[in-house]
Write a protein that holds these residues in place. Sequence first.
Motif, PDB file in Angstrom:
ATOM      1  N   ARG A  44       0.822  -1.212   0.000  1.00 40.73           N
ATOM      2  CA  ARG A  44       0.000   0.000   0.000  1.00 40.73           C
ATOM      3  C   ARG A  44       0.854   1.258   0.000  1.00 40.73           C
ATOM      4  N   PHE A  51       2.268   1.558  -3.345  1.00 43.98           N
ATOM      5  CA  PHE A  51       1.159   1.936  -4.214  1.00 43.98           C
ATOM      6  C   PHE A  51       0.924   3.456  -4.126  1.00 43.98           C
ATOM      7  N   ALA A  73       2.269   0.199  -8.974  1.00 46.82           N
ATOM      8  CA  ALA A  73       0.852   0.570  -8.811  1.00 46.82           C
ATOM      9  C   ALA A  73      -0.042  -0.347  -9.648  1.00 46.82           C
ATOM     10  N   LYS A  74       0.561  -1.360 -10.318  1.00 47.21           N
ATOM     11  CA  LYS A  74      -0.232  -2.259 -11.179  1.00 47.21           C
ATOM     12  C   LYS A  74      -1.091  -3.193 -10.321  1.00 47.21           C
ATOM     13  N   ILE A  75      -2.337  -3.353 -10.767  1.00 47.69           N
ATOM     14  CA  ILE A  75      -3.276  -4.216 -10.046  1.00 47.69           C
ATOM     15  C   ILE A  75      -3.472  -5.500 -10.854  1.00 47.69           C
ATOM     16  N   PRO A  91      -2.496  -5.508  -5.565  1.00 47.55           N
ATOM     17  CA  PRO A  91      -1.239  -4.975  -6.124  1.00 47.55           C
ATOM     18  C   PRO A  91      -0.203  -6.100  -6.161  1.00 47.55           C
TER      19      PRO A  91
END
Length: 548
Positions: free
Chosen positions: A338, A341, A354-356, A363
Amino acid sequence: MNSVWQALTRVKPITQMLSEQNALENGSQSNSPHSIERLQRCLSAVDLTMLGVGAIIGTGIFVLTGIAALKAGPAVIISLLLAGITCIFAGLCYAELSSRIPVAGSTYTYAYASLGEFCAWVIGWDLVLEYTIGAAAVARGWSGYVAQLAHSFSITLPEWLCSSATEGSNLLAGLMIMAMTFLLGLGVKQSARVNTVIVSIKVVAILAVIFIGMWCVQPDRWLPFMPFGFQGVLTAAGMIFFAYIGFDTVSTAAEETLNPQRDLPIGIIASLSICMILYIAVAAVLTGMVSLDELNRSAPLAVAFAKRGMVWAESIVSLGAFAGLTSIVLVLLFSQPRIYFSMARDGLFFPWFAKIHPCHGTPWNATLLTGSVASLLAICFPLETLAQMVNIGTLFAFVVVCASVLILRQTPADATELAPLKTSFWFQHPVFRVFLLIACLIALVLAWRSGLLSSHFVIPLTLAGGIGYSLFRIHAHLLPTVDAHAGFNCPGLPWIPFLGIAGCIVMMTSLPVEAWIRLAVWFLIGSIIYVCYGMHHSKLNESKKLVS
Ligand code: ALA
C-alpha cells in the motif's frame, strides 16, 4: 539549483489531499460507469482498537522479552514503561495527523503535507524497514514457537529447516512468508471479524501467561532488580520498543473508518494503553517465574512454563503465539504494498508498483516483491539484527511524525511549498526550528551517553545551560500559529511532540553503530532513486504545469 530546491521542498497541500479524497468518495457513491472503486467505511473505534492490538502483540512480547530481560534483568519492566510512554507521545501525534489528514499512506502522506516531497520520499523508503524487515523479524520469532509447539508433541524439527529464531539460517520462516504472500496475492482479505478472532486467541494466551504464571512467581527472583544498571535498561528499551510497533497501522485504515476524526485517535491510544499494561504484567511474571540463566532466547514464555513443569500451559502459549504471529506477518505484508502503491500513484516510484492484478484486484507486483525480499531476509538474518533495523527505521519515522505535528501547526492547510530559504528569514522557518530542536536533543543525549555530563563539571554546566537556553528559545518559536482543527488535537503542544522526539532519539542512540550504518546506506540508496526518478516523475510537476 533553484528548481531542484523547489522540487525537494514542494508540499502536497492538505486541502488538495482532502478534495482528492472527496472526489473518490463522490465517485464511488455515484452510479457512473467511470466511478472509482474505494473501500467501504465500516470500521468503528472498537474495530480499530482490535486492529491495533492485533498488529502490536507479537514477537516483541512472545520472544524479545527474553532477550531484553537478559540485558536489563527484572528492570525490563522499566524498559517496557519507557518505550511505551515514548510510543504514547508518538501515538498522540499520529492521532492528530490521522484525524487532520484522514487519507491513506500514513507517515508518508503526513510528511508530504508538512516536510516536503524529499522528506516524504525518505519516509516512504524508511517504512520498508518497518514493514518488510518487520515481517521477516516476526516470521523468525514465529519459527521459534513452531519448533516449541512441535517439541511439545515430541517432534524435533531438523536443523536445516529451522535452526533457531536467534541465530543461523531459517528456511521455515522464509517459507511461511512466501505462503502468506501468495494468500495475499490471491486477494485474501482479513475481515474485521477474522481479525477479532485471532486477536482474541493472542490476548487469551497473554492473559494465560499472566494469571497462570502469577502462581509460580517468587519475588526474590526480582532481586537484584537492575543488575546491569540504567545502561542495561536503555539498551533493553531500544530493543523492546519493537513490541509496540504496529499501532501506526491503525492510521493506515483512515479511509475505511466510519468517523476517522474521532475513532482513529481512540483506536491508537486505546490499543497502545492496553498493550502497555499487558506487557508490563507479562514481564513481571516472566522475570518472577524463572531466573535469568533459565531464560530461553527463542520461546521464553512457553519455556518458562515448561521449566515449572506445566507442559499444558506451554502448549496454550505456543498456540497463541503461533496464531498471533501469523496474523502480524499478514498485516505487515499487506501494508507494505500500500505504501509502494501510494508512492507510485504520486509518481515518486515506478508505475510497476501501482499495477493491479486483472483477476484478483491486488497490487500483485508490489506484494510479490515485498514477500520475496522479506522471505530472503528471514532465511538469512537472525531476529536480533532484523529487530534492530526495524527499530531504528520506525523510531526515525516516529521522530518525523512528531516533527510533522509541530510544523503543520505552523503551516496553512493550502500551502503548496515550504517557505523559501531566504537568508533574512531562514532561521524563522518552522522546519529549521524543528531540525535545530532535534540537533540540540541529539547533542544532549550523546553528551550524556558518552559520560561527558557526569565525568566533568564545567563542560556539563556550560553544555546544559547552552542547550537549556536554546530549547527554551526554540520552544517559544514552536508554539502553534495555525488554529487547532475540529478533530483530535495533540494536547500539551509543543511538549508532547518534543518529548516524543527526545524519547525516540534516546532509544535510537542505544542501538548499535552497525544499525546506524545500515540506515545511512539505506537512505543513500533511496536518495539516489529519488534524484534519478521520483523528482522527475512526481505528479506535482503536472499540477505546476497546469497552474502556469
Ligand atoms: N509489535 C510487533 C511484534 O512484536 C511488531 O511482533
